[in-house]
Design an enzyme around this catalytic site. Structure first.
Site, PDB file in Angstrom:
ATOM      1  CE  LYS A 175       4.344  -3.105   7.600  1.00  0.00           C
ATOM      2  NZ  LYS A 175       5.165  -2.297   6.657  1.00  0.00           N
TER       3      LYS A 175
ATOM      4  CB  ALA B   5      -0.942   0.005   1.207  1.00  0.00           C
ATOM      5  CE1 TYR B   6       3.223   1.607   4.488  1.00  0.00           C
ATOM      6  CE2 TYR B   6       5.426   0.729   4.238  1.00  0.00           C
ATOM      7  CZ  TYR B   6       4.324   0.989   5.022  1.00  0.00           C
ATOM      8  OH  TYR B   6       4.331   0.619   6.357  1.00  0.00           O
ATOM      9  CB  SER B   7       3.853   5.305  -3.023  1.00  0.00           C
ATOM     10  OG  SER B   7       4.216   6.316  -2.114  1.00  0.00           O
TER      11      SER B   7
END
Length: 339
Positions: free
Chosen positions: A80, A54-56
């Site tokens: 994750k 989900a990071y960027s």
């Protein structure tokens, strides 16, 4: 750099771990900058890199993959899944359907054939433990992940996950990744005693409390950190919880000065001093940020300093409890607590 055993896995990890949330558009970090940060972190003794799908929107994983190319075996690589990846309703959560797809996407972005630690980013109340654990166990047996863990689970969900693994004869979570700092100490009450009971490794995120403990935020100064630009409500000192944090920071700055430490050394030394904590996750946006945090790698706080911190923020206290990410769903949705 200090090294510790990750739970009961036997894997040796550095007491500071590199978090890659700022790689990509969240931190406005370019590939060259991300690679330079990874290079310097590894040179400084860090051997854990933690990212998430989900990071960027996957950009962080892509940048990490390019930065570690050719030296993957020297790194304990963690990512994750669970948070939404777009608007499609099934591109999120902890179902078997999504975890298998999500991991394949992460491996492709990272350019590797396995990750060392695969973490459930948040507890998914719509999915049963057996569903999630059986999928993770199968991915582990397939060689795509070595271990798996949880992130920001409340204590009762950590216990439930351990029980479900035993009940259904499945592999278990071996790590937990909670938020922990001098200003947010609530996990000392329930979560950390539970992780110690079950022998879980603990990777603590936000040890600098989103920049509050970086030394950049002080009384009389404008708050102009990167985080405050897109989360202004968390830094508005007209809000009582933020005022309490600023008051605590001023008192902590005096503790640091008297001990001959920077605020960063005080903050990271506090987190890594807890016997339940394996590593503190640092998330530098620039090389300067990284170097200032690496300077705390060998910081050991004396009992007098730890006592002084306790006098500022009492053990088990969250100064901004409303910002925690492990609130039971029934406290957020009235329909879940009414017949």
């Amino acid at each position: 750099m200090q090294y510790r055993t990750l739970g009961r896995t036997g894997v040796q990890v550095s007491s500071l771990a590199l978090g890659a949330m700022n790689f990509g558009r969240i931190g406005r970090t370019t590939q060259d900058e991300a690679t330079a940060i990874v290079d310097a972190a590894l040179e400084g003794g860090i051997n854990v890199i933690d990212t998430a799908d989900a990071y960027s929107g996957g950009e962080s994983e892509e940048m990490v993959g390019k930065a570690i190319a050719g030296r993957r075996d020297d790194i304990v690589l963690a990512t994750k899944a669970t948070l939404p990846m777009g608007d499609e309703r099934n591109h999120r959560g902890s179902s078997r359907r999504w975890l298998i797809t999500s991991l394949d996407n992460s491996l492709r972005r990272l350019g590797v054939d396995h990750v060392d630690l695969y973490q459930i980013h948040r507890w998914d109340p719509t999915t049963g433990d057996e569903e999630t654990l059986s999928a993770l166990t199968d991915l582990q047996r397939a060689g795509k992940i070595r271990y798996f863990g949880s992130s920001t689970f409340p204590a009762y969900r950590i216990v439930q996950g351990q029980w479900a693994a035993r009940e259904h004869h499945l592999s278990r979570y071996v790590t937990e990744q909670p938020s922990y700092s001098i200003l947010q100490r609530g996990i000392e009450t329930h979560v950390l005693p539970v992780t110690e009971e079950y022998g879980l490794g603990v990777l603590a995120w936000s040890p600098l409390a989103s920049g509050w403990l970086s030394g950049a935020i002080r009384e009389g100064r404008d708050i102009a950190t990167s985080r405050s630009a897109f989360m202004p409500q968390r830094f508005d000192t007209a809000i009582p919880s933020n005022r309490a944090r600023l008051d605590a920071v001023e008192r902590l700055a005096q503790v640091a000065d008297e001990a001959g430490l920077t605020m960063i050394q005080l903050a990271l030394g506090f987190v890594t001093a807890h016997p339940a904590v394996t590593s503190a996750l640092i998330g530098p946006r620039t090389l300067d940020h990284l170097h200032s945090q690496l300077a705390a790698a060998d910081t050991v706080l004396t009992a007098d300093v730890l006592d002084a911190i306790d006098a500022v923020v009492a053990p088990g206290t969250d100064l901004a409890a409303h910002e925690k990410n492990d609130t039971p769903p029934a406290l957020l949705d009235p329909a879940l607590r009414r017949r």
